[in-house]
Design a protein around this motif. Structure first.
Motif, PDB file in Angstrom:
ATOM      1  N   TRP A 191       0.827  -1.212   0.000  1.00  0.00           N
ATOM      2  CA  TRP A 191       0.000   0.000   0.000  1.00  0.00           C
ATOM      3  C   TRP A 191       0.864   1.266   0.000  1.00  0.00           C
ATOM      4  O   TRP A 191       0.461   2.291  -0.567  1.00  0.00           O
ATOM      5  N   THR A 192       2.052   1.194   0.581  1.00  0.00           N
ATOM      6  CA  THR A 192       2.971   2.334   0.488  1.00  0.00           C
ATOM      7  C   THR A 192       3.324   2.597  -0.974  1.00  0.00           C
ATOM      8  O   THR A 192       3.320   3.748  -1.437  1.00  0.00           O
ATOM      9  N   GLY A 193       3.599   1.536  -1.718  1.00  0.00           N
ATOM     10  CA  GLY A 193       3.933   1.679  -3.128  1.00  0.00           C
ATOM     11  C   GLY A 193       2.773   2.206  -3.951  1.00  0.00           C
ATOM     12  O   GLY A 193       2.952   3.068  -4.824  1.00  0.00           O
ATOM     13  N   ILE A 194       1.564   1.693  -3.683  1.00  0.00           N
ATOM     14  CA  ILE A 194       0.381   2.137  -4.416  1.00  0.00           C
ATOM     15  C   ILE A 194       0.109   3.613  -4.142  1.00  0.00           C
ATOM     16  O   ILE A 194      -0.167   4.397  -5.070  1.00  0.00           O
TER      17      ILE A 194
ATOM     18  N   GLU B 214       0.494   7.395  -6.585  1.00  0.00           N
ATOM     19  CA  GLU B 214      -0.543   8.414  -6.729  1.00  0.00           C
ATOM     20  C   GLU B 214      -0.128   9.739  -6.086  1.00  0.00           C
ATOM     21  O   GLU B 214      -0.949  10.656  -5.967  1.00  0.00           O
ATOM     22  N   GLY B 215       1.126   9.819  -5.643  1.00  0.00           N
ATOM     23  CA  GLY B 215       1.606  11.039  -4.995  1.00  0.00           C
ATOM     24  C   GLY B 215       1.095  11.221  -3.589  1.00  0.00           C
ATOM     25  O   GLY B 215       1.061  12.345  -3.072  1.00  0.00           O
ATOM     26  N   LEU B 216       0.736  10.121  -2.929  1.00  0.00           N
ATOM     27  CA  LEU B 216       0.164  10.169  -1.588  1.00  0.00           C
ATOM     28  C   LEU B 216       1.075   9.433  -0.607  1.00  0.00           C
ATOM     29  O   LEU B 216       1.988   8.702  -1.002  1.00  0.00           O
ATOM     30  N   THR B 217       0.808   9.620   0.671  1.00  0.00           N
ATOM     31  CA  THR B 217       1.568   8.948   1.722  1.00  0.00           C
ATOM     32  C   THR B 217       0.657   7.982   2.463  1.00  0.00           C
ATOM     33  O   THR B 217      -0.408   8.378   2.956  1.00  0.00           O
TER      34      THR B 217
ATOM     35  N   THR C 206      -8.706   7.108   3.140  1.00  0.00           N
ATOM     36  CA  THR C 206      -9.064   7.768   1.881  1.00  0.00           C
ATOM     37  C   THR C 206     -10.439   8.421   1.940  1.00  0.00           C
ATOM     38  O   THR C 206     -10.898   8.990   0.948  1.00  0.00           O
ATOM     39  N   GLY C 207     -11.111   8.326   3.102  1.00  0.00           N
ATOM     40  CA  GLY C 207     -12.369   9.024   3.304  1.00  0.00           C
ATOM     41  C   GLY C 207     -13.615   8.218   3.000  1.00  0.00           C
ATOM     42  O   GLY C 207     -14.735   8.706   3.190  1.00  0.00           O
TER      43      GLY C 207
END
Length: 308
Positions: free
Chosen positions: A115-118, A122-125, A198-199
């Motif tokens: 999930w870190t890679g995914i 997407e430019g997210l942490t 992610t909400g």
């Protein structure tokens, strides 16, 4: 699953053996507090406590667990469509083996890496969840829960809660054996964590307050099937590492089949009530798990805008 010798996560909290038993309210932090209406100031009267104690043991005498009743509706999210009863004869308080903790820590580490890679793509942490191992019963930010409810994710503290005796039940009571069946259960709960950060979960919890039971159940199914799909996405990338062995995905798909709402209701009560489904049928759970595994794309896990 070729998990031995791989990185283990530091985000596992081992609370096995610490207990979480029934405590009368004393007002201190960390105590299980029974909600009592009609009082605005402070503690309970002695007569009220006596009544509660008598009621507690009276219900226990008839095989009813008052603590599990009080734990209902706590907002946590779990893998199955109903309660699991431990008929193993070993009790829920037995701690998992050290190897089991190593396995859980390794699977959690694999979810962290995936999930870190995914997220980075997407430019997210990605924010790692904690996983709490417990025995018998536990308190979380979502309230009190026992192992009878199965593993669950609590959005309030962003933790996955797992009594590993559930894996024995999955094998012995439901015929879902194998280490990758167990890994699927963990990956499903981590899928709920992805939904939370992610909400998706906060939005669902907000919306269901305005829904009727049938509509809320349908949306709950969508949430659960998406977590299954996310577990499949994780399995897709895990397979690319060469960790999966022949038959591993069959184990996961069998587990998804065994904990479908229809299959569990048939086993536990002999008939199904489709309008009460809130996790998805066996076929639905298998379909969405396999979908995520085949594509490895989050865009293929949109259960809210795709017929389920």
């Amino acid at each position: 699953m070729l998990w031995k010798g791989r990185r283990q996560s530091d985000n596992v909290e081992d609370q096995r053996g610490q207990g979480g038993g029934f405590n009368l309210p004393r007002g201190g932090p960390g105590r299980f507090r029974i909600p009592v209406g009609g009082r605005s100031g402070g503690g309970m009267s002695l007569s009220t406590i006596i009544i509660l104690v008598v009621l507690y043991f009276g219900l226990k005498a008839f095989g009813i667990d008052p603590l599990q009743i009080l734990a209902g509706g706590d907002g946590g999210v779990g893998p199955g469509g109903g309660q699991i009863t431990d008929n193993s004869g070993e009790g829920t308080g037995a701690p998992a083996s050290d190897e089991m903790k190593q396995f859980v820590s390794t699977v959690l580490a694999e979810t962290e890496d995936t999930w870190t890679g995914i997220f980075q793509a997407e430019g997210l942490t990605y924010e790692d969840p904690k996983l709490v191992l417990f025995s018998g019963q536990i308190r979380s930010a979502c309230g009190f829960a026992s192992s009878a409810a199965g593993p669950f994710y609590c959005p309030g503290d962003r933790k996955v809660y797992l009594d590993t005796t559930f894996f024995q039940q999955l094998d012995q009571q439901f015929g879902a054996s194998g280490d990758f069946a167990q890994a699927y259960v963990i990956a499903h709960e981590v899928g709920h964590h992805v939904q939370n950060i992610t909400g998706i979960l906060p939005k669902f919890n907000q919306m269901r307050q305005q829904m009727g039971e049938a509509e809320a159940n349908h949306m709950s199914v969508q949430v659960e099937l998406q977590a299954d799909c996310f577990a499949g996405v994780w399995a897709h990338f895990t397979g690319q590492k060469g960790i999966l062995e022949q038959g591993d995905m069959d184990e996961a798909l069998n587990a998804a089949q065994q904990i479908g709402d229809d299959t569990m209701q048939k086993k536990m009560q002999g008939y199904v009530v489709p309008e009460s489904f809130n996790h998805g049928t066996s076929q639905q759970r298998q379909t969405w798990l396999a979908r995520g595994y085949r594509s490895g794309k989050l865009s293929d896990c949109d259960t809210f805008n795709t017929p389920i």
